[in-house]
Design a protein around this motif. Structure first.
Motif, PDB file in Angstrom:
ATOM      1  N   ALA A  12      11.520 -11.022 -15.132  1.00  0.00           N
ATOM      2  CA  ALA A  12      11.398 -10.669 -13.719  1.00  0.00           C
ATOM      3  C   ALA A  12       9.947 -10.792 -13.266  1.00  0.00           C
ATOM      4  CB  ALA A  12      11.896  -9.245 -13.497  1.00  0.00           C
ATOM      5  N   ILE A  13       9.771 -11.072 -11.975  1.00  0.00           N
ATOM      6  CA  ILE A  13       8.421 -11.160 -11.417  1.00  0.00           C
ATOM      7  C   ILE A  13       7.824  -9.762 -11.375  1.00  0.00           C
ATOM      8  CG2 ILE A  13       7.069 -11.751  -9.380  1.00  0.00           C
ATOM      9  CD1 ILE A  13       9.286 -13.817  -8.715  1.00  0.00           C
ATOM     10  N   PRO A  14       6.714  -9.521 -12.045  1.00  0.00           N
ATOM     11  CA  PRO A  14       6.136  -8.171 -12.070  1.00  0.00           C
ATOM     12  C   PRO A  14       5.484  -7.836 -10.731  1.00  0.00           C
ATOM     13  CG  PRO A  14       4.686  -9.707 -13.202  1.00  0.00           C
ATOM     14  CD  PRO A  14       5.924 -10.485 -12.843  1.00  0.00           C
ATOM     15  N   GLY A  15       5.337  -6.560 -10.481  1.00  0.00           N
ATOM     16  CA  GLY A  15       4.662  -6.105  -9.262  1.00  0.00           C
ATOM     17  C   GLY A  15       3.754  -4.946  -9.581  1.00  0.00           C
ATOM     18  N   ARG A  16       3.037  -4.490  -8.590  1.00  0.00           N
ATOM     19  CA  ARG A  16       2.195  -3.305  -8.750  1.00  0.00           C
ATOM     20  C   ARG A  16       2.155  -2.551  -7.430  1.00  0.00           C
ATOM     21  NH1 ARG A  16      -3.508  -4.681  -7.533  1.00  0.00           N
ATOM     22  NH2 ARG A  16      -3.589  -6.830  -6.783  1.00  0.00           N
ATOM     23  N   PRO A  17       2.093  -1.259  -7.473  1.00  0.00           N
ATOM     24  CA  PRO A  17       2.072  -0.462  -6.244  1.00  0.00           C
ATOM     25  C   PRO A  17       0.817  -0.739  -5.425  1.00  0.00           C
ATOM     26  CG  PRO A  17       2.544   0.889  -8.178  1.00  0.00           C
ATOM     27  CD  PRO A  17       2.089  -0.442  -8.681  1.00  0.00           C
ATOM     28  N   LEU A  18       0.885  -0.451  -4.128  1.00  0.00           N
ATOM     29  CA  LEU A  18      -0.294  -0.596  -3.287  1.00  0.00           C
ATOM     30  C   LEU A  18      -1.423   0.268  -3.848  1.00  0.00           C
ATOM     31  CD1 LEU A  18       1.214  -0.526   0.327  1.00  0.00           C
ATOM     32  CD2 LEU A  18       0.317  -2.497  -0.927  1.00  0.00           C
ATOM     33  N   THR A 163      -8.041  14.289   3.913  1.00  0.00           N
ATOM     34  CA  THR A 163      -7.273  13.095   3.614  1.00  0.00           C
ATOM     35  C   THR A 163      -6.577  12.595   4.872  1.00  0.00           C
ATOM     36  OG1 THR A 163      -6.848  14.058   1.427  1.00  0.00           O
ATOM     37  CG2 THR A 163      -5.573  12.101   2.043  1.00  0.00           C
ATOM     38  N   LEU A 164      -6.829  11.341   5.207  1.00  0.00           N
ATOM     39  CA  LEU A 164      -6.177  10.687   6.330  1.00  0.00           C
ATOM     40  C   LEU A 164      -4.948   9.954   5.800  1.00  0.00           C
ATOM     41  CD1 LEU A 164      -6.540   9.936   9.397  1.00  0.00           C
ATOM     42  CD2 LEU A 164      -7.772   7.899   8.594  1.00  0.00           C
ATOM     43  N   HIS A 165      -3.799  10.148   6.446  1.00  0.00           N
ATOM     44  CA  HIS A 165      -2.545   9.551   5.985  1.00  0.00           C
ATOM     45  C   HIS A 165      -2.110   8.481   6.992  1.00  0.00           C
ATOM     46  CE1 HIS A 165      -2.054  12.806   2.973  1.00  0.00           C
ATOM     47  NE2 HIS A 165      -2.660  13.526   3.900  1.00  0.00           N
ATOM     48  N   ALA A 197      -8.809   7.785   2.980  1.00  0.00           N
ATOM     49  CA  ALA A 197      -7.614   7.279   3.652  1.00  0.00           C
ATOM     50  C   ALA A 197      -6.555   6.858   2.643  1.00  0.00           C
ATOM     51  CB  ALA A 197      -7.970   6.106   4.559  1.00  0.00           C
ATOM     52  N   VAL A 198      -5.398   7.518   2.688  1.00  0.00           N
ATOM     53  CA  VAL A 198      -4.226   7.100   1.924  1.00  0.00           C
ATOM     54  C   VAL A 198      -3.435   6.138   2.805  1.00  0.00           C
ATOM     55  CG1 VAL A 198      -2.024   7.813   0.939  1.00  0.00           C
ATOM     56  CG2 VAL A 198      -4.075   9.188   0.543  1.00  0.00           C
ATOM     57  N   ILE A 199      -3.219   4.935   2.316  1.00  0.00           N
ATOM     58  CA  ILE A 199      -2.468   3.923   3.059  1.00  0.00           C
ATOM     59  C   ILE A 199      -1.141   3.746   2.338  1.00  0.00           C
ATOM     60  CG2 ILE A 199      -2.441   1.512   3.813  1.00  0.00           C
ATOM     61  CD1 ILE A 199      -5.518   1.668   3.865  1.00  0.00           C
ATOM     62  N   GLY A 200      -0.066   4.229   2.953  1.00  0.00           N
ATOM     63  CA  GLY A 200       1.182   4.356   2.235  1.00  0.00           C
ATOM     64  C   GLY A 200       2.314   3.486   2.726  1.00  0.00           C
ATOM     65  N   ALA A 201       2.992   2.833   1.772  1.00  0.00           N
ATOM     66  CA  ALA A 201       4.215   2.098   2.100  1.00  0.00           C
ATOM     67  C   ALA A 201       5.313   3.062   2.532  1.00  0.00           C
ATOM     68  CB  ALA A 201       4.663   1.281   0.892  1.00  0.00           C
ATOM     69  N   GLY A 202       5.420   4.210   1.848  1.00  0.00           N
ATOM     70  CA  GLY A 202       6.407   5.210   2.229  1.00  0.00           C
ATOM     71  C   GLY A 202       6.130   5.804   3.590  1.00  0.00           C
ATOM     72  N   TYR A 203       4.852   5.873   3.960  1.00  0.00           N
ATOM     73  CA  TYR A 203       4.500   6.350   5.297  1.00  0.00           C
ATOM     74  C   TYR A 203       5.030   5.383   6.360  1.00  0.00           C
ATOM     75  CZ  TYR A 203       1.114   9.477   2.977  1.00  0.00           C
ATOM     76  OH  TYR A 203       0.501  10.442   2.200  1.00  0.00           O
ATOM     77  N   SER A 204       4.955   4.087   6.069  1.00  0.00           N
ATOM     78  CA  SER A 204       5.492   3.095   7.008  1.00  0.00           C
ATOM     79  C   SER A 204       7.006   3.207   7.104  1.00  0.00           C
ATOM     80  CB  SER A 204       5.116   1.669   6.567  1.00  0.00           C
ATOM     81  OG  SER A 204       3.906   1.255   7.148  1.00  0.00           O
ATOM     82  N   THR A 205       7.661   3.457   5.971  1.00  0.00           N
ATOM     83  CA  THR A 205       9.110   3.620   5.981  1.00  0.00           C
ATOM     84  C   THR A 205       9.517   4.769   6.895  1.00  0.00           C
ATOM     85  OG1 THR A 205       9.243   2.795   3.716  1.00  0.00           O
ATOM     86  CG2 THR A 205      11.134   4.024   4.533  1.00  0.00           C
ATOM     87  N   ALA A 206       8.764   5.855   6.868  1.00  0.00           N
ATOM     88  CA  ALA A 206       9.073   7.022   7.708  1.00  0.00           C
ATOM     89  C   ALA A 206       8.604   6.804   9.143  1.00  0.00           C
ATOM     90  CB  ALA A 206       8.428   8.270   7.114  1.00  0.00           C
ATOM     91  N   ASN A 207       7.290   6.744   9.336  1.00  0.00           N
ATOM     92  CA  ASN A 207       6.655   6.578  10.652  1.00  0.00           C
ATOM     93  C   ASN A 207       7.291   7.491  11.691  1.00  0.00           C
ATOM     94  OD1 ASN A 207       4.784   5.651  12.490  1.00  0.00           O
ATOM     95  ND2 ASN A 207       5.945   3.806  13.001  1.00  0.00           N
TER      96      ASN A 207
END
Length: 279
Positions: A12-18, A163-165, A197-207
């Motif tokens: 499988a193509i590997p990935g890494r978290p933001l 912390t900025l989210h 600054a925390v830049i979150g993929a899960g934050y985008s999912t919620a928004n």
């Protein structure tokens, strides 16, 4: 075009978290040694009480009419954080997948996606349920004004580094006015005031805004908090032996991997709605 039956299976193509998510450099991530902490934690808040200026009544009293001559005491407030359990499950026919393969796939899936899931849980269960909304009556502001208002709120109520989210979908705008900068040495993004600054993929999912009300099209929600401590338990694989992983009714194999987190912050949560359409 080669038929599907002629294709060769590869890794499988590997990935890494933001890199700047909630498990990145902005937070303290602690692997717990006492599993009771994974049921939730509580503490007395530190830094939320103001440090006051003493006005000596014998010096300059005439120059400061109305100044308090009584020293004030602040009772620390209790705070708490609740657990967030995230999981990844793998399912396939037992004829084509060994237990070891299913387990490795589920474990790799959790490793790649758990940060996003923790962000989503923290945002929806805590940030959006706790925040003070700073959005003006006129509506969303630009992102520089938004960060400015949030940092002012934090400075007045806490005064330390916070912390900025930020949803990943709004992160690019932080560079438009040099709202955040990244240390050339590879450090986490920080504002001029020094907040991380925390830049979150899960934050985008919620928004979502306070009360978990979805953001209007063309807008995003930003939050700010005090420092963040993340307690993390071990990853648990269920089942931990091959036999129970097979459903004898359909001969499918299922393996689940889960981990519990407790994400804690302190003193204040402020939120503001910003426009993601730069003018």
């Amino acid at each position: 075009m080669a038929s599907a039956g002629m294709r060769r299976r590869v890794e499988a193509i590997p990935g890494r978290p933001l890199p700047y998510g909630i498990l990145g450099g902005c937070t303290d991530v602690v692997d717990v040694t006492d599993e009771h902490e994974l049921l939730g934690v509580e503490w007395l808040a530190l830094g939320c009480c103001p440090v006051n200026v003493w006005n000596d009544p014998c010096v300059g009293a005439d120059e400061s009419p109305g100044a308090s001559t009584t020293k004030e005491f602040c009772r620390p407030v209790p705070e708490h954080a609740d657990p967030i359990t995230v999981y990844a499950g793998a399912e396939c026919s037992a004829m084509g997948w060994s237990y070891q393969e299913a387990r490795a796939h589920a474990e790799a899936s959790l490793e790649l996606g758990e940060q996003e899931a923790v962000e989503l849980g923290f945002w929806t269960n805590y940030l959006a349920m706790t925040a003070e909304d700073l959005t003006p009556a006129a509506g969303p502001v630009n992102i520089a004004q938004g960060v400015s208002a949030l940092e002012g709120c934090l400075a007045e109520q806490y005064g330390g580094v916070g912390t900025l989210h930020v949803p990943a979908g709004a992160a690019a705008l932080l560079g438009c006015c040099n709202v955040v900068q990244r240390d050339p040495g590879g450090g986490s993004p920080t504002t001029l005031a020094g907040n991380c600054a925390v830049i979150g993929a899960g934050y985008s999912t919620a928004n979502t805004g306070p009360g978990n009300i979805p953001a209007a099209p063309g807008t995003a929600w930003l939050y700010i908090t005090g420092p963040v401590v993340v307690r993390r338990g071990p990853a648990m694989t269920i089942p931990d032996t091959p036999g129970p992983s097979i459903n004898i009714r359909n001969n499918d194999r299922r393996v689940l991997v889960e981990r519990t987190y407790v994400v804690a912050t302190t003193c204040t949560v402020c939120a503001i709605n910003v426009s993601v359409c730069p003018s």
